[in-house]
Design an enzyme around this catalytic site. Structure first.
Site, short mmCIF file in Angstrom:
data_model
loop_
_atom_site.label_atom_id
_atom_site.label_comp_id
_atom_site.label_asym_id
_atom_site.label_seq_id
_atom_site.Cartn_x
_atom_site.Cartn_y
_atom_site.Cartn_z
N CYS A 120 0.82 -1.22 0.00
CA CYS A 120 0.00 0.00 0.00
C CYS A 120 0.85 1.27 0.00
CB CYS A 120 -0.96 -0.01 1.17
SG CYS A 120 -2.05 -1.45 1.15
N HIS A 253 -3.33 7.11 2.26
CA HIS A 253 -3.81 5.81 1.83
C HIS A 253 -5.18 5.56 2.46
CE1 HIS A 253 -4.19 1.65 1.03
NE2 HIS A 253 -3.80 1.24 2.22
N ASN A 283 -10.21 -0.32 0.68
CA ASN A 283 -8.76 -0.20 0.59
C ASN A 283 -8.30 -0.85 -0.72
OD1 ASN A 283 -6.00 -0.63 0.75
ND2 ASN A 283 -6.01 -1.22 2.91
#
Ligand code: COA
Length: 327
Positions: A120, A253, A283
């Site tokens: 990520c 993020h 996500n």
């Protein structure tokens, strides 16, 4: 600190694009699959729905190429103008890499293409990597794409993880400024990793061409993010001689709304400056920052010269931030 005086070329950020699969999976859909509720998921994470890849058409390569195509068009370029494609992904269609497939779909025949794996944090690490190639004068037009299809690697019976993730791709064209009008819009960055936390978030190889599903220690990852992410944002701002209150936008993020809220509270900034769209996408790993960036650009919220900090964090453990001006 970026030594702008010794750099021949400044870095500009000139076009964005994004793509997600059509299929939407809501929290209520998930409640039919595992023992959970919309209320539990929304209150703990801020996520309400996510887009999920449905068949071969939603491969990492296809999603990445769609996002890349839009970014190239938004930058006013053609695929043949691209010198370098960096595909940040941890869910490659092919263990040998997916960037070559993206290059082929785009018809970016003059580019060199490779994958970058940093979970990520992939988009932040990719943006810094792209900028280095530009500042040395090696490449002029770089297409950076963050794309992930984590739904392939989720255990759909594990309610602790399957509620979190979605699929998608986001892209950004990074360009060298004209040497006769040098302009460096990458103002600061900080990248970190700590392998001691490697076992907190994994998709491990099991042997015989098989990988396990995502395993995660949610509480520890949460604690890590809330503690470490503000540090790298502050460090990258410090390198740019800026303060958090100078920012127009903070794009973190998109993992958990509570993580964003904690960072906003710690900095005491206006929550409206903290970009959030995880309610719609979940996500999406390396794609989450560029999807959010593109949404804010498309909406006309992000404008030329706006000051933006991005911050990624995730498996590795890895985390990082970059501060730049748009345009
Ligand atoms: N629905 C209902 N209950 C759930 C659930 C779900 N989807 N998932 C877990 N629970 C239960 C647990 O079983 C536990 O029950 P118990 O107390 O009876 O054992 C309880 O809820 C609390 O679980 P816990 O894991 O402590 O929840 P949490 O408040 O830490 O929230 C996360 C879990 C995953 C939402 C949170 O830890 C998180 O977001 N962590 C960061 C993860 C992340 O961002 N990862 C990606 C980084 S790139």
């Amino acid at each position: 600190m970026i030594n702008t005086e010794s750099s021949l070329f400044g870095v500009r950020f000139i076009g964005s694009g994004s793509a997600v699969p059509d299929r939407v999976l809501t929290n209520n859909d998930l409640a039919q699959m595992v023992d959970t509720t919309d209320e539990w998921i929304a209150s703990r994470t801020g996520i309400r729905e996510r887009h999920i890849a449905d068949g071969a058409g939603d491969s990492v390569a296809n999603l990445a190429a769609q996002a890349g195509q839009k970014a190239i068009a938004a930058a006013g370029l053609a695929p043949q103008d691209i010198d370098l494609i960096i595909l940040s992904t941890s869910t490659s269609d092919d263990l040998f890499g997916t960037a070559g497939r993206v290059q082929k779909i785009l018809g970016a025949e003059h580019a060199v293409a490779f994958d970058l794996v940093a979970a990520c944090s992939g988009f932040v690490f990719g943006l810094v990597t792209a900028s280095q190639y530009i500042q040395t004068g090696a490449y002029k037009n770089v297409l950076l794409i963050g794309a992930d299809v984590l739904s392939r690697w989720v255990d759909w019976q594990d309610r602790r993880t399957c509620i979190l993730f979605g699929d998608g791709a986001g892209a950004l064209v990074v360009q060298a400024s004209n040497p006769s009008h040098p302009q460096n819009n990458l103002l600061g960055f900080e990248m970190r990793s700590d392998g001691r936390g490697n076992d907190l978030l994994n998709i491990n190889y099991l042997g015989r061409s098989t990988f396990e599903s995502i395993t995660m220690n949610g509480q520890e990852v949460y604690r890590f993010a809330v503690r470490r992410v503000p540090e790298v944002i502050e460090k990258s701002l410090h390198k740019a001689n800026l303060e958090v209150h100078d920012l127009d936008w903070l794009i973190m993020h998109q993992a958990n709304q509570r993580i964003i809220d904690a960072v906003v509270n710690r900095f005491g900034i206006d929550p409206a400056k903290a970009v959030s769209n995880m309610g719609k996408y979940g996500n999406t790993s390396a794609a989450s920052i560029p999807i959010a960036l593109d949404e804010w650009v498309q909406a006309g919220k992000i404008q030329a010269d706006h000051l933006i900090a991005i911050a990624g964090f995730g498996a590795g453990l890895s985390w990082g931030s970059a501060v730049f001006r748009w345009g």
